[in-house]
Design a protein around this motif. Sequence first.
Motif, PDB file in Angstrom:
ATOM      1  N   CYS A 166       0.842  -1.197   0.000  1.00 53.21           N
ATOM      2  CA  CYS A 166       0.000   0.000   0.000  1.00 53.21           C
ATOM      3  C   CYS A 166       0.882   1.253   0.000  1.00 53.21           C
ATOM      4  N   SER A 167       0.480   2.274  -0.763  1.00 56.76           N
ATOM      5  CA  SER A 167       1.294   3.491  -0.895  1.00 56.76           C
ATOM      6  C   SER A 167       1.320   4.322   0.377  1.00 56.76           C
ATOM      7  N   ARG A 168       0.437   4.067   1.319  1.00 56.69           N
ATOM      8  CA  ARG A 168       0.425   4.787   2.590  1.00 56.69           C
ATOM      9  C   ARG A 168       0.657   3.818   3.725  1.00 56.69           C
ATOM     10  N   SER A 169       1.391   4.282   4.725  1.00 53.05           N
ATOM     11  CA  SER A 169       1.712   3.437   5.875  1.00 53.05           C
ATOM     12  C   SER A 169       0.695   3.573   6.990  1.00 53.05           C
ATOM     13  N   CYS A 170      -0.213   4.555   6.892  1.00 54.06           N
ATOM     14  CA  CYS A 170      -1.221   4.718   7.921  1.00 54.06           C
ATOM     15  C   CYS A 170      -2.443   5.380   7.316  1.00 54.06           C
ATOM     16  N   GLY A 171      -3.644   5.096   7.894  1.00 51.88           N
ATOM     17  CA  GLY A 171      -4.861   5.746   7.471  1.00 51.88           C
ATOM     18  C   GLY A 171      -5.357   5.271   6.111  1.00 51.88           C
ATOM     19  N   MET A 172      -6.360   5.971   5.561  1.00 54.27           N
ATOM     20  CA  MET A 172      -6.964   5.623   4.276  1.00 54.27           C
ATOM     21  C   MET A 172      -6.346   6.465   3.158  1.00 54.27           C
ATOM     22  N   GLY A 173      -6.782   6.150   1.894  1.00 53.49           N
ATOM     23  CA  GLY A 173      -6.328   6.927   0.749  1.00 53.49           C
ATOM     24  C   GLY A 173      -5.125   6.350   0.048  1.00 53.49           C
ATOM     25  N   GLY A 174      -4.695   5.125   0.431  1.00 56.45           N
ATOM     26  CA  GLY A 174      -3.560   4.509  -0.231  1.00 56.45           C
ATOM     27  C   GLY A 174      -3.963   3.771  -1.491  1.00 56.45           C
ATOM     28  N   VAL A 175      -3.015   3.390  -2.297  1.00 54.58           N
ATOM     29  CA  VAL A 175      -3.239   2.646  -3.542  1.00 54.58           C
ATOM     30  C   VAL A 175      -2.180   1.571  -3.649  1.00 54.58           C
ATOM     31  N   LYS A 176      -2.622   0.355  -4.071  1.00 56.35           N
ATOM     32  CA  LYS A 176      -1.647  -0.682  -4.399  1.00 56.35           C
ATOM     33  C   LYS A 176      -1.826  -1.027  -5.876  1.00 56.35           C
ATOM     34  N   ILE A 177      -0.755  -1.366  -6.535  1.00 55.44           N
ATOM     35  CA  ILE A 177      -0.782  -1.583  -7.979  1.00 55.44           C
ATOM     36  C   ILE A 177      -0.168  -2.922  -8.327  1.00 55.44           C
ATOM     37  N   ARG A 178      -0.523  -3.419  -9.548  1.00 55.10           N
ATOM     38  CA  ARG A 178       0.114  -4.593 -10.132  1.00 55.10           C
ATOM     39  C   ARG A 178       0.255  -4.343 -11.632  1.00 55.10           C
ATOM     40  N   GLU A 179       1.150  -5.040 -12.272  1.00 59.61           N
ATOM     41  CA  GLU A 179       1.454  -4.818 -13.666  1.00 59.61           C
ATOM     42  C   GLU A 179       1.481  -6.130 -14.431  1.00 59.61           C
ATOM     43  N   ARG A 180       1.333  -6.025 -15.762  1.00 61.05           N
ATOM     44  CA  ARG A 180       1.543  -7.170 -16.651  1.00 61.05           C
ATOM     45  C   ARG A 180       2.160  -6.647 -17.938  1.00 61.05           C
ATOM     46  N   SER A 181       2.713  -7.540 -18.740  1.00 58.40           N
ATOM     47  CA  SER A 181       3.431  -7.121 -19.940  1.00 58.40           C
ATOM     48  C   SER A 181       2.789  -7.720 -21.182  1.00 58.40           C
ATOM     49  N   CYS A 182       3.001  -7.019 -22.295  1.00 52.30           N
ATOM     50  CA  CYS A 182       2.491  -7.468 -23.599  1.00 52.30           C
ATOM     51  C   CYS A 182       3.586  -8.276 -24.282  1.00 52.30           C
ATOM     52  N   GLN A 183       3.281  -9.571 -24.646  1.00 52.51           N
ATOM     53  CA  GLN A 183       4.288 -10.475 -25.198  1.00 52.51           C
ATOM     54  C   GLN A 183       3.955 -10.810 -26.648  1.00 52.51           C
ATOM     55  N   VAL A 184       4.998 -10.776 -27.452  1.00 51.74           N
ATOM     56  CA  VAL A 184       4.855 -11.165 -28.863  1.00 51.74           C
ATOM     57  C   VAL A 184       5.847 -12.287 -29.137  1.00 51.74           C
ATOM     58  N   ARG A 185       5.353 -13.398 -29.620  1.00 50.48           N
ATOM     59  CA  ARG A 185       6.233 -14.554 -29.879  1.00 50.48           C
ATOM     60  C   ARG A 185       6.648 -14.530 -31.343  1.00 50.48           C
ATOM     61  N   ARG A 186       7.937 -14.330 -31.581  1.00 48.65           N
ATOM     62  CA  ARG A 186       8.498 -14.334 -32.938  1.00 48.65           C
ATOM     63  C   ARG A 186       9.761 -15.173 -32.928  1.00 48.65           C
ATOM     64  N   ASN A 187       9.793 -16.125 -33.881  1.00 44.55           N
ATOM     65  CA  ASN A 187      10.987 -16.986 -33.985  1.00 44.55           C
ATOM     66  C   ASN A 187      11.307 -17.640 -32.643  1.00 44.55           C
ATOM     67  N   THR A 188      10.279 -18.101 -31.961  1.00 49.10           N
ATOM     68  CA  THR A 188      10.365 -18.822 -30.689  1.00 49.10           C
ATOM     69  C   THR A 188      10.927 -17.972 -29.576  1.00 49.10           C
ATOM     70  N   ARG A 189      11.122 -16.693 -29.773  1.00 49.23           N
ATOM     71  CA  ARG A 189      11.566 -15.795 -28.709  1.00 49.23           C
ATOM     72  C   ARG A 189      10.411 -14.883 -28.317  1.00 49.23           C
ATOM     73  N   VAL A 190      10.359 -14.546 -27.069  1.00 48.29           N
ATOM     74  CA  VAL A 190       9.286 -13.697 -26.560  1.00 48.29           C
ATOM     75  C   VAL A 190       9.831 -12.295 -26.321  1.00 48.29           C
ATOM     76  N   THR A 191       9.231 -11.296 -26.956  1.00 48.22           N
ATOM     77  CA  THR A 191       9.603  -9.896 -26.743  1.00 48.22           C
ATOM     78  C   THR A 191       8.541  -9.238 -25.890  1.00 48.22           C
ATOM     79  N   GLN A 192       8.930  -8.648 -24.798  1.00 46.24           N
ATOM     80  CA  GLN A 192       7.976  -8.055 -23.864  1.00 46.24           C
ATOM     81  C   GLN A 192       7.930  -6.540 -24.051  1.00 46.24           C
ATOM     82  N   VAL A 193       6.716  -6.013 -24.043  1.00 42.77           N
ATOM     83  CA  VAL A 193       6.493  -4.566 -24.065  1.00 42.77           C
ATOM     84  C   VAL A 193       5.824  -4.219 -22.748  1.00 42.77           C
TER      85      VAL A 193
END
Length: 737
Positions: A166-193
Amino acid sequence: MNLLLMVTIFCVMKTIRGISLQKSTSHTFEMQEKRFVRSLVNQARLLSDWTEWSACNATICGIVGVQERYRNCSIAGEISVHLTICGQELHQAKPCEMPCITNQAVSLGSWNNWGSCSVSCGRGGVQTRQRDCLQILCTERFLQQRNCIGQNTCPQWSQWQEWSECSRSCGMGGVKIRERSCQVRRNTRVTQVVVNDILKRVSSPRQSSIQNVNASLCEGGDEVAEDAFPCMTSSSCRRNWSSWQPWSSCSATCGTGFSSGSRVCSGRIGSSCLGRPARYRRCYSPPCWSSWSGYTPCSISCGTGGGYRTRRRECRGTSTRVPQYMTCRGSNAERELCNTETCPVWGQWSRFDKCSKTCGSGRKMRTRTCVSGICRGRKFDVVSCNYQPCPYWSQWSSYTCCSVTCGPNGTKERTRACRHGGYRRAPFMNSCVGEWREQTNCSMHPCNVTPPSVFDTFECGVRNRRQTNNFSSSLLRIFGGQQSGPHGWPWQASWQYKNCNRCSWSHFCGATLVAPRWVIIAAHCIEESAQSMNHDNPGDLWSIVVGMHRFNEDGERYFIRRAIVHPNYIYRDVTDADIALVELRSEVPLTTEVVPVCLPQFSQPTVNETCFITGWGYTGPASSVSSRLSTTLLEAEVPIMNFTACQMLSPLYQEHLNSTNHMCAGDPVTAATDSCLGDSGGPLTCQRPDNTWYISGVTSFGFVECGTPGHVGIYTPLISFEEWVRTTIENNTYAAC
């Protein structure tokens, strides 16, 4: 929790943040706000089902048309058609045709090649081909479609990462985040964006364009590359006050003052306590007396029984709220006896005795005695007497013209004045002693012989080689010059003024000896001086010193008979015809250390020829703290500058300079050497092929402080005024005056 409730919670948390986190950095909180809003949108976003395909819009058989279908994106019950908000496709279209029905025979052409696949990656694409109908009406199909697969594998989203803290250590108003990546498979290799920082992308457009392109390869684009969710902690951010500390001592030791108490705000850093950290109250101390004033004058000056004198003090710090503090103890006034002695009586003053001097401010005295009592005052009275100046002889005037214009047996005389007395010996006391007039014999050139030129009677422009600078002396690099050898420039002279307040002589300008009784100087040294001068009778406050190397340590002083300023001299912004001649009262004996400089003989130095400037002027700009008059004669080399090039240095040069009245010398690029304040009137000296030296210019002025790059010194060219110099000296020498 619906969107309205979540937004309400967010607004409350933002209000709390405005109260408790006023000192937090705005940038960090803006990032949290944006992530928090995005998390609310992700949870409230909803896509409807696709509608049925619309009818083909082709109106003529055999013509390709389009069929369309749509779906809606709703945010908190409100329908939006903005793709950027939902992050999904809301519209689709496909080709269609209108069949033709007829009983006539048809004629169809060959099928064309299959077109490109409608998708660039993955399955679900469509390829189309067609053939021409060679008759007007055709019943068979002339358009075909088939499914196809793109050349590459379509980009796909990876699995979501774990939620961040959580972005705050006390009280309300915090935000937590998660991410993912865009993968393209070309020539058996994966390129991540990967889109890591949405806020940074928004603030940097150039970086944002690159990330948007990469993230848009996957379904939904960069809007689903990061997910945010509101969070809160169990601990409170509130801080609390400690108990009030005891009241301090009263600030005043006398009268009304203040005491204070304080408390401490404790708890988590990042918030503040409501209320004041200090409190104050009024306190009271006993009143006190001020210091005693001085005694008043005694009521009598003397006499039997004496008089009285008093002194007073003030009661300070009284208070009406505390009854015992309303007054001070004691009296506010004291009185004592004074002047109890018998009154003194002075006797009459005696007569003044004889004055100690007959002139020049003497003194005389008288006395008195105390008849009774203790007398105060002076027993003696001394006053000035005979304060009129004592008579004295002035300097002898120059000899008058010889009584004959040619031949022997002439006479000439000179006179002097008795200042503050008579002209001859007289029976009264304040007369000057001696004669006021003196005569002597004189002779002129033979009556049958034409008199020679003044300038043919002496040798000029010769420097004593043993006294010239061998260039081994220390370099005085304050304004680019160096110390001259003793008497290395035997025609250099100093124009001085006597400051009567200190009874000393002060260097005013430079000057140049051109004949045994004649000196050249800049006219502005006479006309623009703060001390006015009578040209025909300068008096004894002006003088010329020749043969001087160290300032006022050597050389001989000669008083001025008269000064002759060029008739065309004028000062308007700059000086024109800035030259004058000074005649001495007596001739200067010529030696190896005192030699006149030659006149130009109507020649002038060439461009870039090196000449010398000399003088005792300031060793740097006058505004410099370390700048001062030199105590030793200095010399410096300067190149002669082309006058046209000089005028191009600045508009000032172009507007105010002309070749008749001005010449330029110096290097505007390096500004390594230059004449300074106090060098005015001195010579710009050049050397002839026969090793004799002549004066080519008189130091006049500069547009800026000396030694400034881009500027040079301005000099009065002698070639323009040589005829006037020669004529003036010749006419005033053979008048035998």
